[in-house]
Design an enzyme around this catalytic site. Structure first.
Site, short mmCIF file in Angstrom:
data_model
loop_
_atom_site.label_atom_id
_atom_site.label_comp_id
_atom_site.label_asym_id
_atom_site.label_seq_id
_atom_site.Cartn_x
_atom_site.Cartn_y
_atom_site.Cartn_z
N TYR A 283 -50.39 20.71 35.56
CA TYR A 283 -51.66 20.20 36.40
C TYR A 283 -52.17 21.46 37.08
O TYR A 283 -53.44 21.23 37.69
CB TYR A 283 -51.21 18.88 36.98
N HIS B 137 -59.73 13.78 31.61
CA HIS B 137 -58.60 14.20 31.79
C HIS B 137 -58.19 15.73 31.87
O HIS B 137 -58.89 16.38 31.44
CB HIS B 137 -57.38 13.82 30.43
#
Lengths: 144, 144, 144, 144, 144, 144, 144, 144, 144, 144, 144, 144
Positions: F22, F99
């Site tokens: 991430y 996302h």
């Protein structure tokens, strides 16, 4: 009234290919027979054969302004070519799916047609007669 | 040449039942049309309709000595009646499965025919024309 | 206002059949109770029981002109009879599906109803009360 | 006799939310109607609405000593909240699952209820009437 | 060494909830027992219970700086909460999944744990002993 | 033009959580960047983060009268929260799903989004840029 | 109190076999450690290893009169040996399933244990500690 | 001791139907043979054949007071008739399922019997001997 | 005429193992009974029991020249041993599969037999009588 | 910075093809718009359209040395062309998948993209804006 | 260079077993042929055959220090023996999976190999030549 | 003896494409190696590479009269091209499927070959050696 007959993948080998399944009649003989049937029905028939998925798509596209209807045997593309299915849905003239053999009585993967839902109808299992019946069907549909 | 046409479950309501799907023609009108088509093709056509699965089985059994071929629209039994499929396989005359609507373009459960693999072939999606095309197909098959 | 109650397969054995599941009340007792409930609600109730799938289809067909609504417990046909589902969809009066037991809490195959999607609604798991609630529901629906 | 009505996720938007599916009646109107129905049936009805899964669980837990029964529309939690299902199973008073629309006739994921098997029964597809019928059902169940 | 024990959904009803499955010991008794076990093992144990999925996520987040390890019984969230699974993966301290009952021997939906793959390990089926064993495991893991 | 950005479960740990997946940018940094991007595009951006499914639902509900559009990263709720999907469908302003990572290239359970079908569109795999692109998209959509 | 530890298929290669997964400790070292742990717990531990499914079955059978409990790591038989599962169910002493690695975090086929439902419980993912924890668990279970 | 033998769908065509699968013996010959076997075993045998699912259900119901046991070959109903399965479960006398052919060695759909779980046992694959063995089995079961 | 009876995995514990399922008769008693039955039928019966899959395969191989037929209860190997299925197919003498319990009415994994398709037939659910019936069946098959 | 835009199967019919789904803008108009957007962003855009799967593969291969990034709408090949997916993975420049419509809200087969996992990211559901957003994304990605 | 050839279950019956599938050559003849091939290639070949799964595992274990490579035909264990797959993965020398017949063209269960992913490669469908080709492959692999 | 080697989709990028998977050898180097191997084996080898499915089909068709056998690496078409499978079945000369990598050890979609069942055999996982082994296999097959 002009109708295009499209033979899909591997149908050029008809007569030689697994004759116990597909018979001994060649594609040229089937095409001659379809032209004759067309003459009787007042339909100008043209037949093409393509092993290429995109050639079938291009033929469907081109036919939309030149023909009143299409008879299509996608061959094995029947079972996975969503691109051909989209091409059928993209044009406005009726397409009839035909198969020489009764695909419902063969291997499991042949039981699914991804193209049939985009077609006007389908005629399956009558050998070369499947094509002839499709010409009859188109004439009736287009005359109404 | 005698041919039996069997209409399956709920087809007695044709013309009234979901006309946006099945059209406004009644079963009586379709049957009259099929008798007329039969006359032109030299086929003696008889039409029956049964909502009962076993009545369809009995009709298939009885037909095996009296008719040369059968045109069968099993209605919803298409999707689960292995008993009708066995009856088709048990007799020796050809059976052609027909459907008014393009069952490949409707609800998922209509995409599976458990009877088709026992039939000689199938004609799907042409409305009442599906039956007429089946008569043509039978005549050609039986004449050869 | 006339309402038809149709009990499906094996319900004639109620009271005797697996009483730990279905209770000891007989079908005759349930029917008497439903007639009484109907009287209170101003509904003329008629009750029939059929083990035959086609008898249920015929009853649904016939009811479409004589009744304002139908309460249907298809019994085990719930789980596979697309023919009954088509019959429900073919008629225009509302059909309410009822079950005595909570089918969601029993064997896996009982969790799927192929008929429910064609019905107006369903009432499940209240024993004979399921039928009475369905009469209430029909009266409310039809009075609006 | 006290009964708790629990409206689950997104039901606070009733009347405004997809009215072609859920109607134009607001939740306040439905609740007023249920209180009125309760009065007629001798049931003291209380209505709550929670978008939160755990708030529904807490409400179910708390109700187990204060109410005789529960009417529950879990909203979309119906389809995946095993935690709510466990909460229903954990308490001893009857819970009736209700749905405004006929979930059997909508998207595939709505056909599965993970909570229904823990409930006493379910009433599905009658709009706001589903709740009223559930009150009737509870009164009958609890009076016996 | 500080360890957090998180009890998930519906575990506040232990002792009362389906005692044939979960036993008659209350959560307070289990927690008292765990504090005692912790004392013996030199672990400062703190116990919390949350019915809320996000409260469990928040507790996992908060614990990452205050505790050396976590013992987690997610309750029914075990079977679908990918959000809790992500929270476990997001923190760096070891989490041990525990269950009171042998979830492999219960309903099919309980056989899948979506959280277990993010945990260090799992201890299943030993009643309240599952928690105690997890404390043992954590002490061994953290001492090495 | 006001737009609400909703960050879902576990996104508060960005920068610290699995940075190999991430990235190391914190949520505060992303939000600052989005406010800056909003200013350039003439959009008044507000950012919230919720680990709670119902808090996300409430935020979606509340936004329907105060904002012109929503950018939503549901986090793991993407894969099972039909309740959030219903909330998106219940409001009339466009919602764009974003996302950070390419969820199509990760674990199988991340390949299914139950919320995407209710959204106007989705932007997936561009890290924090996914949000910025969504702001661009909203401005274009709302300006037409 | 006597307890039998059964190591299943391929565990004789521990220490050498895929050490990144299973560690470098040999089976002899683990067994020595378990005997030591047993001594502390007052358990007479005996350890055997079998690559043969039927040898494991025979060991389970024989143990039923000589041991108070069994710790079993079936190795890959975990995933398909219904015969071992039946053997566990056939004897009356408790069997605890253990795994060195967290099988929930490995290949899909390792996520299914066909033996776990017949066991008393399972302890998974703690390396050689899984066995030690199982001895603790057995002692607690058998002492009550 | 009276025993009823029920032959299901399409078995009236035995001897003629796919003799390579089902043999050349007719149903009348089988029935004569069963009566003879019955005489030797002291069983009064009665044989019926029904193509109708509901006729089989009715026969099962009626038999419950008149016969001590039933031998049932449901034909293709084996694979989908939950209604027949319910009828078997509803009566208290033992029902033995028989099949002429080894249905495990034929098409995939024949591998599933929805009726077998409601029966006392099944005897499959011995041709007409399957029935005779079932009479032996019933006599032994009922004599104990 | 010599016949071999092979009892598979865990059947050595009959009489002691889950007697509510398998009864209290021991394997020795069943074998004595089968020898007696064999004597009456003029069959020389030999009985063996193997927990080992390969011992069963070896017994099947060896029997092919010494016996006229085989009665086989594979135990749990029924559900996954393709190796035993191949051994049955590899020899030319008939093998009859038997089960004590009605495997169709037990856990889902017991509903699949991978060995049955290689056998001549199967007899299921009659307790020890299943074996006796199999001897009857073999004598009839081999006498023709 | 040069970027190649590849339009896949059937996109040449845009504007004419199912305009209720795909809008009335032609591909030429979209391409003109993309060139204009490219100019603003300092990107030299080239657009090609291919109905042929292998032409798309060849274009991807050729682009790897001439372009900095690719925007690809594979059309229906999205759902089955593992060959295109392999081509994307084989080259080192980033490929962004775009779709005009929200494929998550259409037929089930459109919900699976076999190409997305090989791409850098995807932008779905914004009509022709999807392409423009992809150009923005590529510029940002390549500038960093 | 020493290579071990392991023949799995039922291969001892080669020549006699279903010769239409597996040919008439015996295992002894194949082994003689392989020794001869080995001599030509400078490989010392040893051949063993085991019907026992654990004997195959033991042979794989033992070979890891004595042989440079292994040719393995697991027979039917191919389709379910995760224990053999683990043994292959546990040793460091290359294992080549071979099959006499083209398992992709046989029954569905033969299409899945659970052992292939642990092997270096596989050679399928060439009869006894499959083994010879595997020797060639090993020599090339080990010489590099 | 002439043999055609057909390299399928994306194989033209060998050496450059994901070298960690496919190695650094280019297709030209592999082809040179195969010609050399052919010369040693007395085989005249010709190599072609096609990204196009229909070009592969055409090559298979054309080869049927000019070559004695074919070595085919379909690339990703392996996993979905029923059209190529049909082409292989349509010609009478043997086709051997080869893969560079062990497709059984990669992504799930690579585990299914729809073309393998139409081939004579397959050789998988040996890098460029797979092709050479296929030439050996063809020579042996054709010499017999």
């Amino acid at each position: 009234m002009r109708v295009l007959v499209i033979h899909g993948a591997n149908l050029n080998l008809l007569g030689e290919r697994e004759p116990q399944l597909y018979g001994t009649q060649t594609l040229a003989e089937i095409d001659a027979d379809l032209l004759e049937t067309g003459r009787k029905l007042g339909i100008e028939v043209r037949c093409v054969q393509h092993n290429s998925e995109s050639a079938i798509i291009d033929a469907l596209h081109a036919a939309r302004t030149e023909y009143r209807g299409i008879v299509l045997n996608p061959g094995a593309y029947t079972h996975y070519s969503y691109a051909i299915a989209d091409a059928i849905a993209a044009i406005r003239i009726p397409v009839i799916e035909v198969h020489l053999t009764n695909i419902a009585a063969r291997e499991p993967h042949r039981r699914t047609s991804v193209t049939a839902s985009a077609c006007a109808g389908s005629i399956v299992g009558f050998g070369a007669r499947s094509y002839r019946l499709a010409l009859h069907a188109l004439r009736e549909m287009l005359e109404e």
